[in-house]
Write a protein that holds these residues in place. Structure first.
Motif, PDB file in Angstrom:
ATOM      1  N   GLN A   1      -2.442   9.679   9.494  1.00  0.00           N
ATOM      2  CA  GLN A   1      -2.665   8.909   8.271  1.00  0.00           C
ATOM      3  C   GLN A   1      -3.296   7.552   8.592  1.00  0.00           C
ATOM      4  O   GLN A   1      -2.773   6.797   9.408  1.00  0.00           O
ATOM      5  CB  GLN A   1      -1.357   8.695   7.517  1.00  0.00           C
ATOM      6  CG  GLN A   1      -1.562   8.054   6.151  1.00  0.00           C
ATOM      7  CD  GLN A   1      -0.248   7.798   5.440  1.00  0.00           C
ATOM      8  OE1 GLN A   1       0.509   6.900   5.806  1.00  0.00           O
ATOM      9  NE2 GLN A   1       0.036   8.602   4.432  1.00  0.00           N
ATOM     10  N   ARG A   2      -4.408   7.271   7.938  1.00  0.00           N
ATOM     11  CA  ARG A   2      -5.187   6.050   8.170  1.00  0.00           C
ATOM     12  C   ARG A   2      -5.256   5.272   6.873  1.00  0.00           C
ATOM     13  O   ARG A   2      -5.734   5.788   5.865  1.00  0.00           O
ATOM     14  CB  ARG A   2      -6.593   6.445   8.648  1.00  0.00           C
ATOM     15  CG  ARG A   2      -7.638   5.345   8.754  1.00  0.00           C
ATOM     16  CD  ARG A   2      -8.978   6.044   9.030  1.00  0.00           C
ATOM     17  NE  ARG A   2     -10.106   5.179   9.213  1.00  0.00           N
ATOM     18  CZ  ARG A   2     -10.839   4.654   8.219  1.00  0.00           C
ATOM     19  NH1 ARG A   2     -10.505   4.861   6.962  1.00  0.00           N
ATOM     20  NH2 ARG A   2     -11.905   3.911   8.495  1.00  0.00           N
ATOM     21  N   LEU A   3      -4.773   4.032   6.863  1.00  0.00           N
ATOM     22  CA  LEU A   3      -4.696   3.207   5.659  1.00  0.00           C
ATOM     23  C   LEU A   3      -5.638   2.011   5.768  1.00  0.00           C
ATOM     24  O   LEU A   3      -5.751   1.399   6.829  1.00  0.00           O
ATOM     25  CB  LEU A   3      -3.264   2.711   5.446  1.00  0.00           C
ATOM     26  CG  LEU A   3      -2.180   3.785   5.303  1.00  0.00           C
ATOM     27  CD1 LEU A   3      -0.809   3.136   5.237  1.00  0.00           C
ATOM     28  CD2 LEU A   3      -2.431   4.657   4.078  1.00  0.00           C
TER      29      LEU A   3
ATOM     30  N   HIS B   1      -2.907  -0.015   8.659  1.00  0.00           N
ATOM     31  CA  HIS B   1      -1.812   0.754   9.260  1.00  0.00           C
ATOM     32  C   HIS B   1      -1.235  -0.054  10.430  1.00  0.00           C
ATOM     33  O   HIS B   1      -1.900  -0.900  11.014  1.00  0.00           O
ATOM     34  CB  HIS B   1      -2.322   2.126   9.737  1.00  0.00           C
ATOM     35  CG  HIS B   1      -3.714   2.107  10.261  1.00  0.00           C
ATOM     36  ND1 HIS B   1      -4.781   2.608   9.564  1.00  0.00           N
ATOM     37  CD2 HIS B   1      -4.232   1.602  11.410  1.00  0.00           C
ATOM     38  CE1 HIS B   1      -5.889   2.434  10.275  1.00  0.00           C
ATOM     39  NE2 HIS B   1      -5.570   1.831  11.391  1.00  0.00           N
TER      40      HIS B   1
ATOM     41  N   CYS C   1      -6.578   5.943   1.635  1.00  0.00           N
ATOM     42  CA  CYS C   1      -5.693   6.683   2.533  1.00  0.00           C
ATOM     43  C   CYS C   1      -6.422   7.935   3.002  1.00  0.00           C
ATOM     44  O   CYS C   1      -6.838   8.757   2.178  1.00  0.00           O
ATOM     45  CB  CYS C   1      -4.400   7.049   1.817  1.00  0.00           C
ATOM     46  SG  CYS C   1      -3.308   8.110   2.797  1.00  0.00           S
ATOM     47  N   TYR C   2      -6.596   8.037   4.312  1.00  0.00           N
ATOM     48  CA  TYR C   2      -7.115   9.256   4.920  1.00  0.00           C
ATOM     49  C   TYR C   2      -5.942   9.953   5.597  1.00  0.00           C
ATOM     50  O   TYR C   2      -5.414   9.456   6.594  1.00  0.00           O
ATOM     51  CB  TYR C   2      -8.195   8.945   5.969  1.00  0.00           C
ATOM     52  CG  TYR C   2      -9.509   8.488   5.407  1.00  0.00           C
ATOM     53  CD1 TYR C   2     -10.601   9.346   5.338  1.00  0.00           C
ATOM     54  CD2 TYR C   2      -9.678   7.179   4.950  1.00  0.00           C
ATOM     55  CE1 TYR C   2     -11.826   8.917   4.837  1.00  0.00           C
ATOM     56  CE2 TYR C   2     -10.886   6.743   4.443  1.00  0.00           C
ATOM     57  CZ  TYR C   2     -11.963   7.626   4.387  1.00  0.00           C
ATOM     58  OH  TYR C   2     -13.165   7.192   3.886  1.00  0.00           O
ATOM     59  N   ASN C   3      -5.502  11.075   5.060  1.00  0.00           N
ATOM     60  CA  ASN C   3      -4.476  11.857   5.714  1.00  0.00           C
ATOM     61  C   ASN C   3      -5.107  12.701   6.813  1.00  0.00           C
ATOM     62  O   ASN C   3      -6.337  12.800   6.907  1.00  0.00           O
ATOM     63  CB  ASN C   3      -3.751  12.733   4.697  1.00  0.00           C
ATOM     64  CG  ASN C   3      -2.929  11.910   3.719  1.00  0.00           C
ATOM     65  OD1 ASN C   3      -2.132  11.057   4.122  1.00  0.00           O
ATOM     66  ND2 ASN C   3      -3.120  12.143   2.431  1.00  0.00           N
TER      67      ASN C   3
ATOM     68  N   CYS D   1       0.828  -1.206   0.000  1.00  0.00           N
ATOM     69  CA  CYS D   1       0.000   0.000   0.000  1.00  0.00           C
ATOM     70  C   CYS D   1       0.863   1.257   0.000  1.00  0.00           C
ATOM     71  O   CYS D   1       0.710   2.131  -0.864  1.00  0.00           O
ATOM     72  CB  CYS D   1      -0.927  -0.014   1.207  1.00  0.00           C
ATOM     73  SG  CYS D   1      -1.940   1.475   1.384  1.00  0.00           S
ATOM     74  N   THR D   2       1.772   1.356   0.957  1.00  0.00           N
ATOM     75  CA  THR D   2       2.548   2.596   1.097  1.00  0.00           C
ATOM     76  C   THR D   2       3.481   2.832  -0.081  1.00  0.00           C
ATOM     77  O   THR D   2       3.739   3.981  -0.452  1.00  0.00           O
ATOM     78  CB  THR D   2       3.346   2.594   2.408  1.00  0.00           C
ATOM     79  OG1 THR D   2       4.169   1.418   2.471  1.00  0.00           O
ATOM     80  CG2 THR D   2       2.402   2.595   3.607  1.00  0.00           C
TER      81      THR D   2
ATOM     82  N   ASP E   1     -10.840  11.543   1.115  1.00  0.00           N
ATOM     83  CA  ASP E   1      -9.781  10.545   1.119  1.00  0.00           C
ATOM     84  C   ASP E   1      -9.207  10.338  -0.278  1.00  0.00           C
ATOM     85  O   ASP E   1      -9.676  10.924  -1.255  1.00  0.00           O
ATOM     86  CB  ASP E   1     -10.314   9.218   1.685  1.00  0.00           C
ATOM     87  CG  ASP E   1     -11.528   8.705   0.922  1.00  0.00           C
ATOM     88  OD1 ASP E   1     -12.434   9.517   0.644  1.00  0.00           O
ATOM     89  OD2 ASP E   1     -11.575   7.503   0.610  1.00  0.00           O
TER      90      ASP E   1
ATOM     91  N   LEU F   1       1.543   4.804  -2.770  1.00  0.00           N
ATOM     92  CA  LEU F   1       0.775   5.991  -2.391  1.00  0.00           C
ATOM     93  C   LEU F   1       0.837   7.097  -3.447  1.00  0.00           C
ATOM     94  O   LEU F   1      -0.120   7.867  -3.600  1.00  0.00           O
ATOM     95  CB  LEU F   1       1.272   6.541  -1.049  1.00  0.00           C
ATOM     96  CG  LEU F   1       0.789   5.794   0.203  1.00  0.00           C
ATOM     97  CD1 LEU F   1       1.454   6.362   1.448  1.00  0.00           C
ATOM     98  CD2 LEU F   1      -0.733   5.862   0.337  1.00  0.00           C
TER      99      LEU F   1
END
Length: 200
Positions: free
Chosen positions: A185-187, A138, A109-111, A43-44, A66, A47
């Motif tokens: 940050q929420r993944l 996360h 992804c929610y920053n 995932c990361t 998001d 991004l």
């Protein structure tokens, strides 16, 4: 009831009972830690390919802020999660006759400062979504970081579900819900178990 392909940590009877009684269920410690870490890395590392999320018909709206990346065959680690969701779909079809035929999914992804306002994933039954799932990938989450799933169950009761790492929230797609503004940050992977029928 054949659930031999599902992770051993999944309490299948509890999942079925929760969905029947409340319209939602929570699965904690969903996957082994080595898979969790590999999935988070996949995932990361992607991004920079995420884009602003949209609502129905591809319209970018202030209802949500998001960023997402739809999961394709190239994202091989995430595909394992999709396969597990296909297995649980067969189980739910046998128990509830839902007619689920496919799974669609994206990384989300929610920053800090991002949210998703109150909505239903299948308004007026127009898009074939039957069951919604959110898998939190996360590595850490603190109680004061926000990002909770706020959900109204089928009995009209509201629940606040923290985005605990390695947790899956699974619920009927017609239930009203929102994502509270995140402070970190929420993944996740958001996925829908669908009938395959889309009506516009």
């Amino acid at each position: 009831m054949d659930a031999t392909h599902l992770p051993k940590s999944w309490n299948v009877d509890q999942i079925v009972e929760d969905l029947d009684q409340q319209g939602f269920t929570i699965i904690d410690n969903a996957y082994p830690q080595d898979y969790v870490l590999a999935l988070a890395e996949e995932c990361t590392s992607n991004l920079n390919h995420f884009r602003d999320a949209a609502i129905q018909s591809g319209v970018v709206s202030k209802i949500r802020s998001d960023h997402i990346l739809w999961i394709s065959d190239e994202l091989e680690i995430a595909q394992h999660h999709i396969e597990i969701l296909k297995e649980i779909s067969q189980l739910l079809n046998r128990n509830f006759y839902l007619g689920i035929k496919e799974v669609e999914a994206h990384f989300a992804c929610y920053n800090a400062g991002e949210y998703y306002a109150l909505h239903r994933d299948n308004p007026q039954g127009k898009n074939g979504r039957i069951i919604s799932t959110v898998y939190y990938l996360h590595e850490d989450w603190q109680d004061n970081w926000g990002g909770e799933l706020h959900l109204e169950d089928k009995n009209g009761q509201w629940h606040t579900i923290p985005p605990k790492p390695n947790r899956i929230a699974m619920f009927q797609s017609d239930l009203l819900h929102e994502v509270i503004k995140a402070k970190h940050q929420r993944l996740s992977i958001t996925a829908w178990l669908r009938s395959g029928n889309v009506l516009f």
